[in-house]
Each structure stands twice: as C-alpha cells, then as structure tokens.
Design an enzyme around this catalytic site. Structure first.
Site, PDB file in Angstrom:
ATOM      1  N   SER A  66       0.799  -1.165   0.016  1.00 37.87           N
ATOM      2  CA  SER A  66       0.068  -0.060  -0.057  1.00 37.87           C
ATOM      3  C   SER A  66       1.028   1.198   0.060  1.00 37.87           C
ATOM      4  CB  SER A  66      -0.989   0.061   1.225  1.00 37.87           C
ATOM      5  OG  SER A  66      -1.334   1.266   1.236  1.00 37.87           O
ATOM      6  N   TYR A  69      -1.686  -0.968   9.638  1.00 37.70           N
ATOM      7  CA  TYR A  69      -1.476  -1.130   8.243  1.00 37.70           C
ATOM      8  C   TYR A  69      -0.239  -0.740   7.481  1.00 37.70           C
ATOM      9  CZ  TYR A  69      -4.011  -0.850   3.668  1.00 37.70           C
ATOM     10  OH  TYR A  69      -4.312  -0.983   2.207  1.00 37.70           O
TER      11      TYR A  69
END
Length: 289
Positions: free
Chosen positions: A144, A157
């Site tokens: 990401s 994350y």
C-alpha cells in the site's frame, strides 16, 4: 498485438469476493486461467466463482481464514485437488483498523498484521513448495502507499504492508532459481476498503479494473520481472524503489562531524538502487577499501 493468454494456468486469489480481488479473479479467468476464489465471506467468494463459471470459465470457491496456517494450506490444497497444480498466487486480502497511534489497541494491530503480512506469508509459503517442484510460479503481493510512504492513523496497516515489501523481495531472490517471480503492487483504487478515504467522484477513475491489467501482465509467463514494487491506479503504473543516496563518511566518525556534514548524509543524488543485501553491503565495503 498478440493477446496475453493464461490458458492452463491455475490461480489462487485471496480476498476475491469484492473490489480488487474480484476484478483480478475475473480478469485472470477471462484470459483462460482456472481459479480458486478465496474470501472470508463465503457467500461473496461463491458468487464470484459462480460468475466465472457462468461466463464459461473454471472456478471453485474457498472461505478459509488465510491468516491461519490451516486456512492457507487448505486454500492451496484446494487448487491442487481441483486442478492438479498452482501456478499463480495473488495475495490481495486486506482489512483496515485505523486508529491514531496513541489509541491503537494490540487487537487492532494483530488483526491487520495477521491478514496483510501473516496471511501473505502463509499463502505464499503454502504455494512455494509446489511451485518449486513444478519449476514455475508467479506470486503477486499487495502492499500500500501507506506502507511505502506512511499515513496518519495507519501504523498497523503501514507496518504490515512495508513488511510485505521485504517478504516479496526475498521471495524473488529465493524463487529465481525455479522460475518463480514475486512482485508487489501498491494499488490506488475505489473499493469498500477505501470508500471513506477516496472521494466518490473518483469511483470511475480509480475503478479496480484499472489495476488488474498490471496483475495480468506480472503473472504471465513472458514477464520475467521480479522483486519490484509498482504503484498502480487510474491506468497509471509506476515503479517504486528503495534507493540509497551517496552518503558521507566524516573522517573522525564523531557526532560533531556528522552534524557538520548532515546535508551530505541526506543528499538524494546520485542514488543507487541495491537489488539485494549483498549489493547494499558492497557500497560500504567499497568505501572502506
């Protein structure tokens, strides 16, 4: 222009019930691959597998928890039992538990790391052995921009996704001898996971289908690229890389000398992009020679 076909290849896609995973699964099937569609939501996985079959393709569904060893192993076993082999793994499953770092709980940390990093490790590990035996494999991991560049409220994350990068690069090194490639994609797309982060006006521009062509190319047998990271979204694809600047070596190796040459330490050019730890270490050994 010759079409890139995947006839006879067997692909496993995690988190394939919706969004990016569904798009990847449908895209792979349209090119002739046989699919195992995995999603924790079994009904969603079954719908996508059914959609593929309705379109004349081959697909079975799986609702195993890929953050567990049993779930990951069963997923790959399902592919081998159904089709005799596993050629392609697309690690796409993901989740968010956003929280400012001062408020994040251990449970929120573990949940995200469990799916993104542990799940990617477990599924890739389960497939890696059979791929080695077959002398062929294509592994896609999903990282990401939050992992690559950081983002407020996403320490869990970001950490998990940067871990995926290190995993991918090492997989590429260890798989090279067996024609197993591993590459990471960092998608920017409008999905259920990002609908609170991306404006709805970008729904069409950042549709999942504009990410999938990169996956289809990276998993094709003609693509020999490995160990790379690609940012992708809205039809734009860009290589992302970890680079090292020229650095500086103060003669007396003191903190005061470092203070005085700090701009040189932080200089960005000319930079090098090491392909592995040995190349990185070589920069230091050359400087000491």
């Amino acid at each position: 222009m010759t079409d890139l076909r995947l006839d006879g290849r067997v692909a496993v896609v995690t988190g394939a019930g919706r969004g990016l995973g569904r798009s990847h699964a449908l895209g792979l099937a349209a090119r002739g691959a046989r699919l195992v569609v995995n999603d924790a939501d079994g009904e969603a996985a079954a719908r996508v597998a059914g959609e593929i079959r309705d379109n004349g393709g081959h697909a079975v569904d799986d609702d195993g928890d890929i953050s567990t060893e049993e779930g990951a192993d069963t997923l790959v076993d399902t592919a081998i039992e159904a089709y005799g082999r596993t050629d392609i793994v697309v690690n796409n499953a993901g989740m968010l538990r956003d929280r400012a770092f001062r408020n994040i709980t251990v449970a929120e940390w573990d949940a995200v790391v469990g799916v993104h990093l542990r799940g990617t490790f477990l599924v890739s590990r389960a497939a890696f052995g059979p791929m080695r035996e077959n002398g062929y494999g294509r592994i896609i991991t999903t990282t990401s921009p939050s992992g690559l560049f950081g983002n407020f409220g996403q320490t869990n994350y970001a950490a998990a996704n940067m871990g995926v990068v290190g995993l991918t690069k090492t997989l590429a090194i260890e798989g090279a001898e067996y024609d197993i490639t591993a590459n990471a994609i960092a998608p920017v797309a409008y999905t259920r996971l990002t609908e609170d982060l991306v404006p709805s006006s970008a729904r069409e521009t950042l549709a999942p289908g504009r990410v999938t062509p990169l996956v289809l190319w990276l998993v094709h047998e003609d693509c020999e690229t490995t160990g790379e990271i690609y940012s992708v979204g809205g039809g734009r694809v860009a290589r992302v890389f970890v680079a090292e600047g020229p650095g500086a070596a103060p003669p007396d190796n003191s903190p005061e000398a470092l203070r005085d040459c700090w701009p040189d330490v932080n200089a960005e050019r000319p930079y090098v992009v090491p392909r592995n730890l040995a190349e990185h270490a070589g920069e230091y050994l050359t400087g000491l020679a």
